[in-house]
Design a protein around this motif. Structure first.
Motif, PDB file in Angstrom:
ATOM      1  N   ARG A 282      33.493  -0.673  51.247  1.00 45.78           N
ATOM      2  CA  ARG A 282      34.470  -1.674  52.067  1.00 45.78           C
ATOM      3  C   ARG A 282      35.917  -0.950  51.156  1.00 45.78           C
ATOM      4  N   PRO A 283      36.952   0.149  50.567  1.00 44.82           N
ATOM      5  CA  PRO A 283      37.403   0.288  50.116  1.00 44.82           C
ATOM      6  C   PRO A 283      38.818   0.067  50.854  1.00 44.82           C
ATOM      7  N   GLY A 284      39.962  -0.212  49.877  1.00 42.58           N
ATOM      8  CA  GLY A 284      41.462  -0.410  51.054  1.00 42.58           C
ATOM      9  C   GLY A 284      42.332   0.159  51.044  1.00 42.58           C
ATOM     10  N   PHE A 285      43.767   0.573  51.649  1.00 39.44           N
ATOM     11  CA  PHE A 285      44.110   1.907  51.705  1.00 39.44           C
ATOM     12  C   PHE A 285      44.528   2.235  50.687  1.00 39.44           C
ATOM     13  N   PHE A 286      43.846   4.205  51.693  1.00 45.15           N
ATOM     14  CA  PHE A 286      43.931   5.104  50.455  1.00 45.15           C
ATOM     15  C   PHE A 286      45.391   5.271  50.480  1.00 45.15           C
ATOM     16  N   PHE A 287      45.258   5.061  48.543  1.00 50.58           N
ATOM     17  CA  PHE A 287      46.677   5.934  48.165  1.00 50.58           C
ATOM     18  C   PHE A 287      47.194   7.715  49.007  1.00 50.58           C
ATOM     19  N   ALA A 288      46.325   8.456  49.342  1.00 44.02           N
ATOM     20  CA  ALA A 288      46.485  10.258  49.436  1.00 44.02           C
ATOM     21  C   ALA A 288      47.104   9.480  50.605  1.00 44.02           C
ATOM     22  N   ASN A 289      46.765   8.489  51.603  1.00 47.73           N
ATOM     23  CA  ASN A 289      47.718   8.594  53.359  1.00 47.73           C
ATOM     24  C   ASN A 289      48.947   8.811  53.386  1.00 47.73           C
ATOM     25  N   PHE A 290      50.055   7.781  51.749  1.00 43.88           N
ATOM     26  CA  PHE A 290      51.764   8.513  51.709  1.00 43.88           C
ATOM     27  C   PHE A 290      51.532   9.375  51.327  1.00 43.88           C
ATOM     28  N   PHE A 291      51.285  10.533  51.506  1.00 46.66           N
ATOM     29  CA  PHE A 291      51.385  12.057  51.631  1.00 46.66           C
ATOM     30  C   PHE A 291      52.041  11.912  52.376  1.00 46.66           C
ATOM     31  N   GLY A 292      51.822  11.473  53.883  1.00 45.26           N
ATOM     32  CA  GLY A 292      52.098  11.907  55.895  1.00 45.26           C
ATOM     33  C   GLY A 292      53.060  11.155  55.054  1.00 45.26           C
ATOM     34  N   ASN A 293      53.602  10.847  54.223  1.00 45.58           N
ATOM     35  CA  ASN A 293      54.482  10.259  54.880  1.00 45.58           C
ATOM     36  C   ASN A 293      56.506  10.550  54.857  1.00 45.58           C
ATOM     37  N   ILE A 294      55.666  12.374  53.086  1.00 44.95           N
ATOM     38  CA  ILE A 294      56.410  12.621  52.349  1.00 44.95           C
ATOM     39  C   ILE A 294      57.531  13.182  53.303  1.00 44.95           C
TER      40      ILE A 294
ATOM     41  N   SER B 275      54.856  -7.715  51.837  1.00 44.83           N
ATOM     42  CA  SER B 275      54.020  -7.592  52.474  1.00 44.83           C
ATOM     43  C   SER B 275      52.730  -7.215  51.211  1.00 44.83           C
ATOM     44  N   SER B 276      52.047  -7.831  51.046  1.00 45.65           N
ATOM     45  CA  SER B 276      50.518  -6.841  49.851  1.00 45.65           C
ATOM     46  C   SER B 276      49.993  -6.118  50.927  1.00 45.65           C
ATOM     47  N   ILE B 277      49.260  -5.134  50.038  1.00 50.52           N
ATOM     48  CA  ILE B 277      48.934  -3.957  50.410  1.00 50.52           C
ATOM     49  C   ILE B 277      47.263  -3.732  49.855  1.00 50.52           C
ATOM     50  N   VAL B 278      46.246  -3.961  50.037  1.00 51.34           N
ATOM     51  CA  VAL B 278      45.110  -3.144  49.294  1.00 51.34           C
ATOM     52  C   VAL B 278      45.147  -1.928  48.858  1.00 51.34           C
ATOM     53  N   LEU B 279      45.057  -1.304  48.167  1.00 49.49           N
ATOM     54  CA  LEU B 279      45.145   0.096  48.111  1.00 49.49           C
ATOM     55  C   LEU B 279      43.580   0.547  47.119  1.00 49.49           C
ATOM     56  N   SER B 280      43.587   1.910  47.282  1.00 50.30           N
ATOM     57  CA  SER B 280      42.209   2.795  47.229  1.00 50.30           C
ATOM     58  C   SER B 280      42.737   4.258  46.298  1.00 50.30           C
ATOM     59  N   HIS B 281      41.578   4.825  45.707  1.00 50.37           N
ATOM     60  CA  HIS B 281      41.836   5.864  45.469  1.00 50.37           C
ATOM     61  C   HIS B 281      40.779   6.704  44.924  1.00 50.37           C
ATOM     62  N   THR B 282      40.684   7.894  46.167  1.00 53.14           N
ATOM     63  CA  THR B 282      39.286   8.322  46.962  1.00 53.14           C
ATOM     64  C   THR B 282      39.200   8.485  45.612  1.00 53.14           C
ATOM     65  N   GLY B 283      38.748   8.568  44.500  1.00 49.36           N
ATOM     66  CA  GLY B 283      38.553   8.989  43.187  1.00 49.36           C
ATOM     67  C   GLY B 283      37.714   8.159  42.806  1.00 49.36           C
ATOM     68  N   ASP B 284      38.529   7.146  42.468  1.00 55.43           N
ATOM     69  CA  ASP B 284      38.034   5.282  42.276  1.00 55.43           C
ATOM     70  C   ASP B 284      36.626   5.597  43.064  1.00 55.43           C
ATOM     71  N   ILE B 285      36.271   5.357  44.259  1.00 57.93           N
ATOM     72  CA  ILE B 285      35.682   5.406  45.640  1.00 57.93           C
ATOM     73  C   ILE B 285      34.403   6.003  45.378  1.00 57.93           C
TER      74      ILE B 285
END
Length: 303
Positions: free
Chosen positions: A143-155, A173-183
């Motif tokens: 159960r990872p947090g919000f993917f860092f990569a999702n922010f690419f969609g905000n470019i 507000s706090s956000i838990v972040l996860s990198h796909t490589g770490d997962i």
């Protein structure tokens, strides 16, 4: 060991396959297109081409596996996203049971303790429950947090509006972040050790920051140190997603997930103990990657 990895050459599945092959294991990778798997096939992986929506295909593809890695791939044609996730879980469960597989590492998400109210993540709750119906199978739900990569969609938002925002929460507000490589690293560790029993959960976090910090650090990396984080209403978020062309089923689920992040219910179970696995990739590390993608897209737009 003989592993079967779902997810094709995705951002998590690909490094899992590469690491397992490098460690000398036999690996079968399931994907929709053999063309997309060429680099993994060249590295020694076996390919199984088909759909996770086909139980017979999965049963055949899972043959001989000592352990499998499961994930629910996107299906933008789904009319009921949560039901689709549940059905994929049923297909996996049938194939696991038919082949007597004893170990499963399953990609889920923070928030999957909630049967409702968490958008697509509540679909992962359903998938977890289906897999947990299997007897005599050790299952580790990641159960990872919000993917860092999702922010690419905000470019495009940053370019057109000069801001970063969503309905997740305000600047503090706090956000838990996860990198796909770490997962991927965590999945490989569990797959190789196979020291888990029963049906258990592992919470994964690479970093945890305020949304204001996210905007500041990403903004600094792209030369906009004053980039603000803006809290959108649920209605504004929905309207923006629909205007961008996202199907309504997915837009409404994402808005629901954002609301769950904002009011804290999505991380309520995570907060009881914190992360079980802490990744090495921090926000500043991702910011460098983000800046490179941002610059690349800008160059493509100009050309």
């Amino acid at each position: 060991m003989n592993y079967v990895i779902t997810g094709g050459a995705g951002n998590i599945s690909k490094p899992i396959v590469e690491q397992l092959l490098a460690a000398g294991h036999q690996v079968t990778v399931i994907g929709r297109s053999e063309k997309n798997l060429q680099s993994l096939i060249a590295a020694g992986a076996r390919s199984a081409i088909g759909s996770v929506e086909d139980p017979s295909f999965l049963t055949e593809a899972f043959k001989g596996a000592d352990a499998v890695y499961t994930m629910v791939p996107p299906n933008w044609a789904a009319t009921d996203w949560k039901a689709y996730m549940e059905q994929v879980g049923k297909n996996y469960a049938a194939a696991i049971k038919a082949n007597g597989i004893k170990y499963v590492v399953n990609l889920s998400s923070i928030g999957a303790h909630l049967p409702e109210g968490c958008g697509p993540v509540s679909g992962l709750y359903r998938e977890e429950q289906v897999l947990n119906s299997l007897e005599g199978v050790a299952i580790k739900h990641l159960r990872p947090g919000f993917f860092f990569a999702n922010f690419f969609g905000n470019i495009s938002m940053i370019r057109s509006m000069g801001l970063l925002g969503s309905n997740f929460g305000d600047q503090g507000s706090s956000i838990v972040l996860s990198h796909t490589g770490d997962i991927a690293d965590a999945a490989v560790a569990f797959l190789q050790q196979l020291d888990f029993t029963g049906h258990s959960v592992a919470y994964l976090s690479s970093d945890e920051r305020s949304l204001g910090e996210v905007a500041q650090v990403l903004g600094q990396a792209i030369g906009n140190p004053n980039l603000p984080w803006v809290l959108f209403t649920d209605e504004q978020s929905l309207e923006g997603m629909l205007q961008s062309g996202l199907p309504e089923e997915f837009a409404r689920n994402y808005v629901e997930m954002g609301a769950a992040m904002r009011n804290g219910i999505m991380t309520s179970d995570y907060r009881k103990s914190g992360p079980d696995v802490i990744g090495k990739t921090k926000l500043e590390d991702f910011a460098r990657i983000f800046a490179a993608v941002y610059a690349s897209e800008k160059t493509e737009a100009v050309s």
